[in-house]
Design a protein around this motif. Structure first.
Motif, PDB file in Angstrom:
ATOM      1  N   GLY A  12     -11.723  12.717   3.415  1.00  0.00           N
ATOM      2  CA  GLY A  12     -11.298  11.190   3.482  1.00  0.00           C
ATOM      3  C   GLY A  12     -10.480  10.722   4.494  1.00  0.00           C
ATOM      4  N   PRO A  13     -12.092  10.581   4.971  1.00  0.00           N
ATOM      5  CA  PRO A  13     -11.669   9.347   6.082  1.00  0.00           C
ATOM      6  C   PRO A  13     -11.427   8.277   6.550  1.00  0.00           C
ATOM      7  CG  PRO A  13     -14.303   9.462   5.280  1.00  0.00           C
ATOM      8  CD  PRO A  13     -13.820   9.993   4.404  1.00  0.00           C
ATOM      9  N   THR A  14     -10.698   7.610   5.745  1.00  0.00           N
ATOM     10  CA  THR A  14     -10.719   6.595   5.497  1.00  0.00           C
ATOM     11  C   THR A  14      -8.909   6.183   4.740  1.00  0.00           C
ATOM     12  OG1 THR A  14     -11.779   5.724   3.121  1.00  0.00           O
ATOM     13  CG2 THR A  14     -12.836   5.339   5.763  1.00  0.00           C
ATOM     14  N   THR A  15      -8.363   5.546   5.383  1.00  0.00           N
ATOM     15  CA  THR A  15      -7.186   5.915   4.593  1.00  0.00           C
ATOM     16  C   THR A  15      -6.256   5.889   3.469  1.00  0.00           C
ATOM     17  OG1 THR A  15      -5.999   3.984   6.568  1.00  0.00           O
ATOM     18  CG2 THR A  15      -4.717   4.255   4.864  1.00  0.00           C
ATOM     19  N   LYS A  16      -6.892   5.489   2.901  1.00  0.00           N
ATOM     20  CA  LYS A  16      -7.190   5.191   1.203  1.00  0.00           C
ATOM     21  C   LYS A  16      -6.664   6.778   0.645  1.00  0.00           C
ATOM     22  CE  LYS A  16      -9.486   2.972  -3.525  1.00  0.00           C
ATOM     23  NZ  LYS A  16     -10.464   2.881  -3.339  1.00  0.00           N
ATOM     24  N   TYR A  17      -8.174   7.421   1.161  1.00  0.00           N
ATOM     25  CA  TYR A  17      -8.693   8.962   0.819  1.00  0.00           C
ATOM     26  C   TYR A  17      -8.152   9.991   1.543  1.00  0.00           C
ATOM     27  CZ  TYR A  17     -11.383   6.554  -1.993  1.00  0.00           C
ATOM     28  OH  TYR A  17     -12.133   5.772  -3.359  1.00  0.00           O
ATOM     29  N   ASP A  18      -6.718   9.709   3.216  1.00  0.00           N
ATOM     30  CA  ASP A  18      -6.409  10.354   3.730  1.00  0.00           C
ATOM     31  C   ASP A  18      -5.767  11.754   2.983  1.00  0.00           C
ATOM     32  OD1 ASP A  18      -5.897  11.431   6.096  1.00  0.00           O
ATOM     33  OD2 ASP A  18      -3.501  10.555   6.003  1.00  0.00           O
ATOM     34  N   ALA A  19      -5.439  11.482   2.056  1.00  0.00           N
ATOM     35  CA  ALA A  19      -4.419  11.877   1.801  1.00  0.00           C
ATOM     36  C   ALA A  19      -4.846  13.406   1.056  1.00  0.00           C
ATOM     37  CB  ALA A  19      -3.324  12.229  -0.528  1.00  0.00           C
ATOM     38  N   TYR A  20      -6.450  13.587   0.784  1.00  0.00           N
ATOM     39  CA  TYR A  20      -7.373  14.459   0.355  1.00  0.00           C
ATOM     40  C   TYR A  20      -7.825  15.523   1.507  1.00  0.00           C
ATOM     41  CZ  TYR A  20      -6.885  11.851  -3.925  1.00  0.00           C
ATOM     42  OH  TYR A  20      -6.126  11.558  -5.562  1.00  0.00           O
ATOM     43  N   ASN A  21      -6.696  15.126   2.789  1.00  0.00           N
ATOM     44  CA  ASN A  21      -7.292  15.670   3.436  1.00  0.00           C
ATOM     45  C   ASN A  21      -6.208  17.028   3.814  1.00  0.00           C
ATOM     46  OD1 ASN A  21      -9.424  14.651   4.927  1.00  0.00           O
ATOM     47  ND2 ASN A  21      -8.378  12.676   5.955  1.00  0.00           N
ATOM     48  N   LEU A  22      -5.020  16.900   3.170  1.00  0.00           N
ATOM     49  CA  LEU A  22      -4.280  18.092   2.982  1.00  0.00           C
ATOM     50  C   LEU A  22      -5.171  19.541   3.069  1.00  0.00           C
ATOM     51  CD1 LEU A  22      -1.817  16.201  -0.269  1.00  0.00           C
ATOM     52  CD2 LEU A  22      -1.354  16.566   2.646  1.00  0.00           C
ATOM     53  N   ALA A  23      -4.829  20.341   3.969  1.00  0.00           N
ATOM     54  CA  ALA A  23      -4.745  21.333   4.249  1.00  0.00           C
ATOM     55  C   ALA A  23      -3.853  22.370   3.250  1.00  0.00           C
ATOM     56  CB  ALA A  23      -3.860  22.260   5.422  1.00  0.00           C
ATOM     57  N   ARG A  24      -4.421  22.759   1.894  1.00  0.00           N
ATOM     58  CA  ARG A  24      -3.636  23.659   1.067  1.00  0.00           C
ATOM     59  C   ARG A  24      -4.453  23.930  -0.348  1.00  0.00           C
ATOM     60  NH1 ARG A  24       0.946  20.439  -1.466  1.00  0.00           N
ATOM     61  NH2 ARG A  24       0.991  21.743  -3.434  1.00  0.00           N
ATOM     62  N   SER A  25      -4.168  25.384  -0.543  1.00  0.00           N
ATOM     63  CA  SER A  25      -4.827  26.071  -0.571  1.00  0.00           C
ATOM     64  C   SER A  25      -5.407  26.598  -2.684  1.00  0.00           C
ATOM     65  CB  SER A  25      -4.709  28.123  -0.836  1.00  0.00           C
ATOM     66  OG  SER A  25      -2.984  28.329  -0.959  1.00  0.00           O
ATOM     67  N   ASP A  26      -4.412  25.215  -2.760  1.00  0.00           N
ATOM     68  CA  ASP A  26      -4.183  25.546  -4.601  1.00  0.00           C
ATOM     69  C   ASP A  26      -5.250  23.835  -4.929  1.00  0.00           C
ATOM     70  OD1 ASP A  26      -2.396  23.147  -3.293  1.00  0.00           O
ATOM     71  OD2 ASP A  26      -1.015  24.119  -3.924  1.00  0.00           O
ATOM     72  N   TRP A  27      -5.917  23.907  -4.484  1.00  0.00           N
ATOM     73  CA  TRP A  27      -6.944  22.375  -4.486  1.00  0.00           C
ATOM     74  C   TRP A  27      -7.524  23.005  -5.733  1.00  0.00           C
ATOM     75  CZ3 TRP A  27      -6.710  17.385  -3.249  1.00  0.00           C
ATOM     76  CH2 TRP A  27      -5.930  16.984  -1.964  1.00  0.00           C
ATOM     77  N   PRO A  28      -7.799  21.726  -6.606  1.00  0.00           N
ATOM     78  CA  PRO A  28      -8.921  22.686  -7.917  1.00  0.00           C
ATOM     79  C   PRO A  28     -10.147  23.435  -6.886  1.00  0.00           C
ATOM     80  CG  PRO A  28      -8.202  20.112  -8.245  1.00  0.00           C
ATOM     81  CD  PRO A  28      -8.131  21.054  -7.476  1.00  0.00           C
TER      82      PRO A  28
END
Length: 429
Positions: free
Chosen positions: A103-119
């Motif tokens: 998520g290289p811009t502020t709008k999509y920053d939440a999709y950088n979350l380092a988690r093991s439970d993404w789809p």
């Protein structure tokens, strides 16, 4: 953070053009798209939210998607195809910081979350795959697909050094058909959880798109699945005024059939109209008293696709006044030699919501449509079809939606005489 500021400025530089052209598939300056197979995080969370929302709002149930919405809201899901930097110009590693790749811009920053439970999409290592990438606004360019190195830890922020140094798949100017690009490739020989990182750099603009697809590789070795499923059985169909319910006999595969795509035959370019993991699907948004032909293609987890089934011909029934009871206001605020601007307002006068609305009308003789806003408008066989955008695709009882377009005309433009909303005839105001 330097990158977030750069990305925000780059997106802001699009101005009103960026807002308008999201909803037009021809004659636009801005592209839009994201990986749909294997699903990018934004697309996977959009689909999760769509299912959880029951066809109305987006309400994800996947824990990582829920966390992303709590941080960044739902708009990135509605705009799942817009994860871009408009002025990238190929300098991806220079302008995107470690930890910001997904998520290289502020709008999509939440999709950088380092988690093991993404789809997660399950893939067989070393297998052939048919990549799918949404083509909301098609443009030429190059797609590079990278995969994370062995030992990658999905619970840590994704860094450039986590990726293999060279892409395992590259394609230039793949064919766009039915609203998506598709091309064949071969998956890397990996095992377990990984991320496939896709970069689409346009070659007619510095704009670039980015997506992270969370995958799980099984099998290993070099003997990937290259055997396509058999053709599904000939579909049968039951029609209403604005939909057709289809069913078919299952295809077979050496491993397993993972799903089916239903196509409507439309001359030179057939249109994907439904997908299903079972042996039935309903095609909506059709026109009353109209003949259609459909066929079905099966696919397996490796992306192999079957030969098409035989065609089924179905004619929709005559239209009624429900559930798409409606009225249409059509006016031409300005015209000039050879062209005009039209504004259209559609009101749901019924008692049920009109979901995934489509408005169809016969273009008066000598007229064409060159550009549209707040809706996707296409013309085929003398008929214009307007479809709602992601943010206005459903009309609740008593509510209205509006869109407009520029058209071409021979002489003084005349107004259409009738409209149909999802197959139901509309009153004209």
């Amino acid at each position: 953070m330097r990158l977030k500021r750069l990305g925000a400025l780059a997106v802001a530089a699009l101005g009103i053009v960026g807002v308008t052209t999201v909803f037009v598939q021809s004659g636009v300056a801005v592209a839009h798209g994201s990986m749909t197979y294997p699903a990018s995080r934004t697309y996977a969370c959009y689909e999760d939210g769509r299912i959880g929302g029951g066809g109305g709002d987006l309400n994800p149930t996947n824990p990582a998607c829920v966390a992303a919405v709590q941080i960044g809201g739902k708009q990135p899901l509605w705009d799942w195809y817009g994860n871009l930097i408009s002025l990238a110009g190929g300098k991806h590693r220079e302008i995107i910081a470690d930890g910001d790749l997904c998520g290289p811009t502020t709008k999509y920053d939440a999709y950088n979350l380092a988690r093991s439970d993404w789809p997660v999409t399950n893939l067989r290592a070393g297998a052939a795959i048919n990549f799918k990438y949404n083509a909301w606004a098609p443009h030429p360019g190059r797609w590079d697909q990278y995969v994370t190195r062995d030992g990658f830890d999905v619970t840590q922020p994704l860094k450039w050094s986590d990726l293999e140094p060279a892409p395992f798949d590259t394609i230039t100017n793949p064919v766009a058909s039915g609203g998506e690009y598709s091309w064949n490739g071969t998956l890397p020989n990996k095992s377990g959880r990984h991320i496939i990182y896709s970069i689409w750099q346009r070659n007619d603009s510095p704009e670039a798109f980015y997506s992270c697809s969370d995958v799980n590789f099984t099998g290993g070795g070099t003997g990937g699945d290259t055997v396509a499923p058999t053709a599904p059985g000939t579909p049968t169909g039951t029609a209403s005024s604005n939909s057709v319910a289809l069913s078919w006999a299952a295809a077979t595969d050496n491993v397993a059939v993972s799903g089916y795509t239903v196509y409507r035959e439309a001359g030179a370019t057939d249109v994907s109209v439904a997908t299903s993991t079972g042996t039935s699907a309903t095609v909506t948004g059709l026109t009353a008293s109209t003949a259609y032909q459909f066929y079905v293609v099966a696919r397996d987890a490796a992306g192999n696709t079957s030969p098409p089934s035989a065609l089924v011909s179905v004619t929709t029934t005559p239209g009624g006044t429900t559930p798409g009871a409606c009225s249409v206001t059509y006016n031409v605020p300005s015209s000039w030699s050879g062209g005009f601007t039209a504004n259209v307002t559609v009101k749901n006068t019924g008692t049920s919501a009109v979901n995934a609305w489509q408005l169809v009308w016969d273009l008066p003789a000598g007229q064409g449509i060159t550009q549209a806003w707040s809706a996707d408008v296409v013309v085929a066989a003398g008929k214009a079809t307007a479809k709602g955008a992601s943010w206005n695709q459903n009309i609740q009882p008593g509510q209205t939606v509006s869109f407009g377009f520029n058209g071409s005309a021979q002489g003084t433009p005349t107004n259409p005489t009738s409209f149909a909303l999802n197959g139901a005839s509309c009153a004209t105001a």
